[in-house]
Design a protein around this motif. Structure first.
Motif, PDB file in Angstrom:
ATOM      1  N   TYR A 149      53.321  38.486  20.426  1.00 39.16           N
ATOM      2  CA  TYR A 149      52.588  37.570  21.121  1.00 39.16           C
ATOM      3  C   TYR A 149      52.961  37.799  22.458  1.00 39.16           C
ATOM      4  CZ  TYR A 149      51.067  33.424  23.215  1.00 39.16           C
ATOM      5  OH  TYR A 149      50.590  32.614  24.052  1.00 39.16           O
ATOM      6  N   TYR A 150      52.109  37.938  23.373  1.00 41.86           N
ATOM      7  CA  TYR A 150      51.968  37.808  24.621  1.00 41.86           C
ATOM      8  C   TYR A 150      51.024  36.865  25.176  1.00 41.86           C
ATOM      9  CZ  TYR A 150      55.583  41.290  25.285  1.00 41.86           C
ATOM     10  OH  TYR A 150      56.718  42.227  25.158  1.00 41.86           O
ATOM     11  N   PRO A 151      51.144  36.056  26.358  1.00 41.13           N
ATOM     12  CA  PRO A 151      50.083  35.528  26.924  1.00 41.13           C
ATOM     13  C   PRO A 151      48.781  36.427  27.391  1.00 41.13           C
ATOM     14  CG  PRO A 151      52.212  34.731  27.999  1.00 41.13           C
ATOM     15  CD  PRO A 151      52.318  36.068  27.039  1.00 41.13           C
ATOM     16  N   PHE A 152      47.692  35.734  27.096  1.00 37.46           N
ATOM     17  CA  PHE A 152      46.410  36.449  27.397  1.00 37.46           C
ATOM     18  C   PHE A 152      46.375  37.183  28.743  1.00 37.46           C
ATOM     19  CE2 PHE A 152      41.929  36.748  28.901  1.00 37.46           C
ATOM     20  CZ  PHE A 152      41.313  37.500  27.922  1.00 37.46           C
ATOM     21  N   ALA A 153      46.870  36.284  29.699  1.00 31.76           N
ATOM     22  CA  ALA A 153      46.793  36.735  31.243  1.00 31.76           C
ATOM     23  C   ALA A 153      48.100  38.124  31.492  1.00 31.76           C
ATOM     24  CB  ALA A 153      47.467  35.783  32.046  1.00 31.76           C
ATOM     25  N   GLU A 154      48.814  37.954  30.645  1.00 32.57           N
ATOM     26  CA  GLU A 154      49.825  39.147  30.588  1.00 32.57           C
ATOM     27  C   GLU A 154      49.187  40.243  30.086  1.00 32.57           C
ATOM     28  OE1 GLU A 154      53.576  38.256  29.461  1.00 32.57           O
ATOM     29  OE2 GLU A 154      53.865  36.541  30.703  1.00 32.57           O
ATOM     30  N   VAL A 155      48.263  40.265  28.753  1.00 35.02           N
ATOM     31  CA  VAL A 155      47.660  41.253  28.014  1.00 35.02           C
ATOM     32  C   VAL A 155      46.678  41.923  28.997  1.00 35.02           C
ATOM     33  CG1 VAL A 155      46.485  42.161  26.047  1.00 35.02           C
ATOM     34  CG2 VAL A 155      48.376  40.483  25.850  1.00 35.02           C
ATOM     35  N   MET A 156      45.921  41.062  29.660  1.00 35.62           N
ATOM     36  CA  MET A 156      44.799  41.471  30.272  1.00 35.62           C
ATOM     37  C   MET A 156      45.306  42.214  31.764  1.00 35.62           C
ATOM     38  SD  MET A 156      41.952  41.189  29.174  1.00 35.62           S
ATOM     39  CE  MET A 156      41.017  41.712  30.450  1.00 35.62           C
ATOM     40  N   ALA A 157      46.526  41.680  32.338  1.00 30.96           N
ATOM     41  CA  ALA A 157      47.343  42.653  33.509  1.00 30.96           C
ATOM     42  C   ALA A 157      47.623  43.891  32.989  1.00 30.96           C
ATOM     43  CB  ALA A 157      48.428  41.781  33.768  1.00 30.96           C
ATOM     44  N   TYR A 158      48.233  44.054  31.718  1.00 30.88           N
ATOM     45  CA  TYR A 158      48.521  45.346  31.265  1.00 30.88           C
ATOM     46  C   TYR A 158      47.248  46.256  31.039  1.00 30.88           C
ATOM     47  CZ  TYR A 158      50.126  49.165  28.313  1.00 30.88           C
ATOM     48  OH  TYR A 158      50.433  50.524  27.726  1.00 30.88           O
ATOM     49  N   PHE A 159      46.442  45.608  30.461  1.00 32.21           N
ATOM     50  CA  PHE A 159      45.224  46.765  30.247  1.00 32.21           C
ATOM     51  C   PHE A 159      44.544  47.099  31.627  1.00 32.21           C
ATOM     52  CE2 PHE A 159      45.565  45.481  25.647  1.00 32.21           C
ATOM     53  CZ  PHE A 159      45.024  46.726  25.216  1.00 32.21           C
ATOM     54  N   THR A 160      44.443  45.982  32.342  1.00 36.74           N
ATOM     55  CA  THR A 160      43.649  46.292  33.766  1.00 36.74           C
ATOM     56  C   THR A 160      44.163  47.344  34.506  1.00 36.74           C
ATOM     57  OG1 THR A 160      42.896  43.902  33.610  1.00 36.74           O
ATOM     58  CG2 THR A 160      42.735  45.068  35.780  1.00 36.74           C
ATOM     59  N   ILE A 161      45.577  47.067  34.855  1.00 33.81           N
ATOM     60  CA  ILE A 161      46.396  47.962  35.549  1.00 33.81           C
ATOM     61  C   ILE A 161      46.923  49.183  34.958  1.00 33.81           C
ATOM     62  CG2 ILE A 161      48.367  48.280  37.259  1.00 33.81           C
ATOM     63  CD1 ILE A 161      48.222  45.264  37.298  1.00 33.81           C
ATOM     64  N   CYS A 162      47.141  49.250  33.785  1.00 32.54           N
ATOM     65  CA  CYS A 162      47.737  50.503  33.178  1.00 32.54           C
ATOM     66  C   CYS A 162      46.564  51.297  32.477  1.00 32.54           C
ATOM     67  CB  CYS A 162      48.710  50.179  32.318  1.00 32.54           C
ATOM     68  SG  CYS A 162      50.226  49.300  33.118  1.00 32.54           S
ATOM     69  N   GLN A 163      45.667  50.608  31.833  1.00 32.85           N
ATOM     70  CA  GLN A 163      44.571  51.222  30.923  1.00 32.85           C
ATOM     71  C   GLN A 163      43.187  51.455  31.490  1.00 32.85           C
ATOM     72  OE1 GLN A 163      45.308  52.379  28.085  1.00 32.85           O
ATOM     73  NE2 GLN A 163      47.325  51.853  27.939  1.00 32.85           N
ATOM     74  N   TRP A 164      42.553  50.552  32.273  1.00 26.35           N
ATOM     75  CA  TRP A 164      41.472  50.803  32.907  1.00 26.35           C
ATOM     76  C   TRP A 164      41.154  51.002  34.427  1.00 26.35           C
ATOM     77  CZ3 TRP A 164      40.433  45.251  30.493  1.00 26.35           C
ATOM     78  CH2 TRP A 164      40.565  45.185  29.094  1.00 26.35           C
ATOM     79  N   LEU A 165      42.072  50.926  35.283  1.00 22.35           N
ATOM     80  CA  LEU A 165      41.971  50.872  36.505  1.00 22.35           C
ATOM     81  C   LEU A 165      41.450  52.404  36.862  1.00 22.35           C
ATOM     82  CD1 LEU A 165      41.971  49.458  39.496  1.00 22.35           C
ATOM     83  CD2 LEU A 165      44.258  50.130  39.564  1.00 22.35           C
ATOM     84  N   VAL A 166      42.535  53.486  36.689  1.00 24.08           N
ATOM     85  CA  VAL A 166      42.171  54.866  36.974  1.00 24.08           C
ATOM     86  C   VAL A 166      40.859  55.301  36.162  1.00 24.08           C
ATOM     87  CG1 VAL A 166      43.388  57.088  37.098  1.00 24.08           C
ATOM     88  CG2 VAL A 166      44.667  55.015  37.729  1.00 24.08           C
ATOM     89  N   PRO A 167      40.813  55.314  34.945  1.00 25.64           N
ATOM     90  CA  PRO A 167      39.907  55.762  34.159  1.00 25.64           C
ATOM     91  C   PRO A 167      38.420  55.297  34.731  1.00 25.64           C
ATOM     92  CG  PRO A 167      41.246  54.953  32.741  1.00 25.64           C
ATOM     93  CD  PRO A 167      41.729  54.636  34.073  1.00 25.64           C
ATOM     94  N   PHE A 168      38.278  53.939  35.324  1.00 22.72           N
ATOM     95  CA  PHE A 168      37.291  53.209  35.723  1.00 22.72           C
ATOM     96  C   PHE A 168      36.736  54.071  37.105  1.00 22.72           C
ATOM     97  CE2 PHE A 168      35.130  50.289  38.388  1.00 22.72           C
ATOM     98  CZ  PHE A 168      33.861  50.003  37.860  1.00 22.72           C
TER      99      PHE A 168
END
Length: 206
Positions: free
Chosen positions: A119-138
């Motif tokens: 379990y992690y807060p939704f904001a922290e999960v979105m922070a990981y996906f936004t910066i680490c997963q989606w930023l550069v591929p986008f």
């Protein structure tokens, strides 16, 4: 009371339409900016990759993420740096591009597995996906349209443009044929605009 409930659903649909239109307009504007400022775009993407690498180092030092997630994330950013070596040209069959796509899938699988079990807060999960997963591929996704609008150089020797396919000798005609069949973000928006927007008709006045 039921009438106001129906109005709430109607307003939700209208808001979704406005948000979708705003996102599409923003993507179209970004695609045009990327096409206009190719060199600056490459520098921005490079700094995005560096920021993501620093983020992974911070996650490794200060968070309890699995080492596999951090290592695979770093490998993905290395493949992104390799893609920048030929920017703005992209070949979907090149080993670097294929490796980048595979690492995107692997990283998403590892992330969903980890956050699904912990379990992690939704904001922290979105922070990981936004910066680490989606930023550069986008950023690379938006930059795909640049590859279709770069003028070809020559079809001989080592200077063959990635726009050309083996056996093509007419550089100019091949370029315009490829340009008409573009699959980048800007080409998709242009085709949608041409299909939705009625063609202008001009009437000659006597």
């Amino acid at each position: 009371m039921w009438f106001l409930y129906l109005l709430s659903w109607l307003s939700t649909g209208i808001q979704i339409c406005f948000v979708t239109m705003a996102i599409a307009a923003g993507l179209y504007y970004l695609a045009e900016l990327v096409e206009e400022y190719t060199v600056l775009t490459a520098k921005i993407i490079r700094w995005m990759v560096i920021l993501t690498l620093v983020t992974y180092v911070g996650l490794f030092l200060f968070e309890s993420l699995p080492v596999s997630m951090v290592v695979c994330g770093i490998i993905a950013q290395v493949t992104h740096l390799a893609l920048l070596a030929s920017f703005p040209f992209f070949s979907v069959t090149s080993p670097t591009f294929v490796a980048a796509m595979v690492m995107v899938l692997i990283n998403h699988y590892l992330a969903f597995s980890f956050f699904g079990a912990n379990y992690y807060p939704f904001a922290e999960v979105m922070a990981y996906f936004t910066i680490c997963q989606w930023l550069v591929p986008f950023a690379f996704f938006v930059s795909l349209s640049v590859n279709e609008n770069v003028l070809p150089m020559t079809s001989r020797g080592s200077e063959r443009s990635p726009l050309l396919s083996p056996g093509d000798d007419d550089v100019v005609s091949n370029y315009f044929n490829k340009k008409q069949k573009g699959v980048g973000l800007l080409s998709v928006f242009n085709s949608i605009k041409e299909s939705v927007t009625p063609a202008k008709t001009y009437h000659k006045s006597y």
